[in-house]
Design an enzyme around this catalytic site. Structure first.
Site, short mmCIF file in Angstrom:
data_model
loop_
_atom_site.label_atom_id
_atom_site.label_comp_id
_atom_site.label_asym_id
_atom_site.label_seq_id
_atom_site.Cartn_x
_atom_site.Cartn_y
_atom_site.Cartn_z
N LYS A 31 -12.02 -1.16 3.15
CA LYS A 31 -11.46 -0.13 2.30
C LYS A 31 -12.41 -0.08 0.85
O LYS A 31 -13.22 0.89 1.01
CB LYS A 31 -10.13 -0.61 1.95
CG LYS A 31 -9.34 -0.55 3.32
CD LYS A 31 -7.77 -0.91 2.98
CE LYS A 31 -7.06 -1.07 4.40
NZ LYS A 31 -6.94 -0.28 5.30
N SER A 33 0.54 -1.33 0.04
CA SER A 33 0.08 -0.19 -0.11
C SER A 33 0.90 1.36 -0.04
O SER A 33 0.28 2.35 -0.49
CB SER A 33 -0.81 0.06 1.15
OG SER A 33 -0.25 0.01 2.39
N HIS A 42 -5.60 -4.37 -0.44
CA HIS A 42 -5.41 -3.08 -0.96
C HIS A 42 -6.01 -3.57 -2.53
O HIS A 42 -5.65 -2.70 -3.43
CB HIS A 42 -4.10 -2.46 -1.11
CG HIS A 42 -3.90 -1.83 0.20
ND1 HIS A 42 -4.52 -0.49 0.50
CD2 HIS A 42 -3.45 -2.16 1.41
CE1 HIS A 42 -4.31 -0.41 1.83
NE2 HIS A 42 -3.57 -1.39 2.47
N1 PLP Z 1 -3.27 -5.65 5.52
C1 PLP Z 1 -2.86 -4.57 4.93
C2 PLP Z 1 -1.86 -4.66 3.64
C3 PLP Z 1 -3.33 -3.31 5.28
O1 PLP Z 1 -2.69 -2.22 4.61
C4 PLP Z 1 -4.23 -3.05 6.30
C5 PLP Z 1 -4.80 -1.75 6.84
O2 PLP Z 1 -4.33 -0.57 6.47
C6 PLP Z 1 -4.51 -4.14 7.01
C7 PLP Z 1 -4.35 -5.44 6.28
C8 PLP Z 1 -5.82 -4.26 7.95
O3 PLP Z 1 -7.17 -3.64 7.30
P1 PLP Z 1 -8.16 -3.50 8.33
O4 PLP Z 1 -8.25 -2.15 8.09
O5 PLP Z 1 -9.33 -4.24 7.73
O6 PLP Z 1 -7.89 -4.16 9.74
#
Ligand code: PLP
Length: 440
Positions: A281, A222, A250
């Site tokens: 997201k 990300s 993402h």
């Molecule tokens: N995995 C990645 C690569 C992320 O960037 C994020 C959050 O930004 C997550 C997992 C966690 O997602 P959540 O917001 O649903 O906890």
């Protein structure tokens, strides 16, 4: 002073409590052995010293008007702003289909779920969402968690219980939730250099061929917006008999003909054993999940404390997420509009000579390379132009690569884009002048 402690152990699935008297524990009265308040001050001061203390911008999103919001300054005054750094990538957080499903579920089922999945917290909404997600990824089953963070952490920390001796090979730039899961599981771990399949091969070759193995990585990273080498990793997994675990947080909703992610786009979904995604997201709601074989989901469901010992998502959240997933299986137009927006913004910022990282994804990072300048730019964009983009600093990204990370969406209109490009043009020249002054 005597203290009584209850120590809980789990023995053959039974919770066993042992009550222990500690005898005298000091200090008896008055004063504590540690100055807790001072320790908190020290911890916070460390962050200030390292320039890592985070301040949250107080914003109020306006339903029906995303990406517009209202920012409340620390002194209580307000300003209209446009959010350029959100992860509601497609604007589904205000989509009528999602809101309608949530309203209906609230009216029908009330607010909370009322329990853990095991104890009264599994509703028709949860089951529907899991079926929707299993279908999305072409897997036998899916399991929802309260967030993708928890889904990563709970699953990765549980896998060694299912596969004793498991070695996890983890990409160096994996998200904190994966790192935490791998770290906490107490099993063996190997970190391979980011996206470096040759290094991954070396690590796999060095281990016992008979040991159970799992490769954990992401499809879209990300911060740089680069893609993981899914096919090459799946090839290595086949060669070395490893399981594959991909985080598509993402990517879900945004890539692939039904929004199942990059693995779907590249026709590789069937080669991944566990797919992790978020509902928070592109799907615009909240929650996380894994999709996998029925057996794998059953085992994680049965062994992962992060799934078992927590209240399930509110029915309305599950209903909204299911509606969003179902909608995005069909709305390719929205996905196309999203990609077009990202391309336009990158082209325009590149045209100004700004250092953009461009890996062809929807994320638009502009490297500033200095934490003070990044913060300053972000502050000026907010105050002078009503543009909100959070500065991204170490440790989220390496020092020297501090950046502004823009996330254009289909709900950003041409006027908002013009304002952003003009503001960046003006401020970047200003910033370059300042740097020249500093260097001089
Ligand atoms: N995995 C990645 C690569 C992320 O960037 C994020 C959050 O930004 C997550 C997992 C966690 O997602 P959540 O917001 O649903 O906890």
């Amino acid at each position: 002073m005597h203290a009584l402690y209850a120590i809980k152990t789990v023995y053959r699935d039974m919770h066993v409590y042992e009550f222990v008297h500690t005898g005298d524990s000091e200090p008896a009265k008055g004063g504590k052995p540690v100055d807790y308040s001072e320790k908190l001050d020290e911890a916070i001061a460390r962050l200030h010293d390292e320039g890592r203390y985070r301040t949250f911008i107080d914003i109020e999103r306006k339903n029906g008007h995303f990406p517009h919001a209202v920012w409340t300054r620390p002194d209580g005054t307000q300003r209209d702003i446009t959010v350029w750094c959100g992860n509601d990538y497609l604007g589904m957080g205000q989509h009528p289909v999602v809101l309608e499903a949530m309203h209906e579920a609230i009216d029908a089922a009330g607010a909370g779920s009322g329990g853990t999945r095991n104890i009264s917290g599994t509703t028709v909404y949860h089951k529907r969402l899991e079926a929707e997600l299993a279908d999305l990824h072409g897997k036998e089953a899916a399991l929802i968690f309260t967030s993708a963070y928890i889904a990563n952490d709970a699953t990765l920390s549980t896998l060694p219980k299912l596969f004793p001796g498991l070695i996890i090979y983890s990409d160096a730039l994996n998200h904190a939730s994966m790192i935490e899961g791998v770290r906490r599981n107490g099993g063996a771990k190997r970190i391979f250099r980011h996206n470096d399949v040759e290094h991954l091969r070396e690590l796999l070759e060095a281990d016992d061929p008979k040991a159970p193995k799992l490769i954990a990585f992401e499809s879209v990273y990300s911060m740089d917006g680069d893609f993981g080498p899914i096919e090459a990793i799946c090839d290595l997994a086949d060669e070395f008999g490893a399981l594959t675990y991909i985080d598509e947080v993402h990517a879900v909703g945004m890539y692939g003909p039904r929004g199942a992610g990059v693995a779907e786009r590249d026709r590789l979904m069937h080669r991944l054993d566990i797919i992790n995604g978020t509902l928070a997201k592109a799907y615009g709601v909240m929650g996380g999940y894994i999709a996998a074989s029925a057996k794998m989901c059953d085992a994680i469901r049965s062994y992962a404390p992060g799934f078992i010992f927590t209240t399930s998502l509110p029915p309305a959240v599950a209903a909204g997420a299911a509606a969003s997933v179902a909608h995005l299986k069909r709305d390719q137009e929205l996905r196309d509009a999203h990609q077009t927006q990202a391309k336009i913004l990158k082209t325009r910022l590149k045209g100004l000579g700004l250092p953009i990282i461009d890996h062809g994804s929807h994320i638009v990072p502009v490297i500033v390379g200095d934490p003070v300048h990044t913060k300053k730019l972000s502050d000026m964009l907010l105050e002078n132009f009503g543009i909100y983009v959070q500065p991204i600093n170490f440790p989220t990204v390496p020092r020297g690569t501090e950046r502004l990370r823009f996330t254009p969406s289909p709900v950003h209109g041409p006027d908002e884009m013009d304002t952003l490009v003009q503001a960046m043009d003006e401020l970047w020249s200003h910033c370059a002048l300042n740097r020249a002054e500093l260097a001089g």
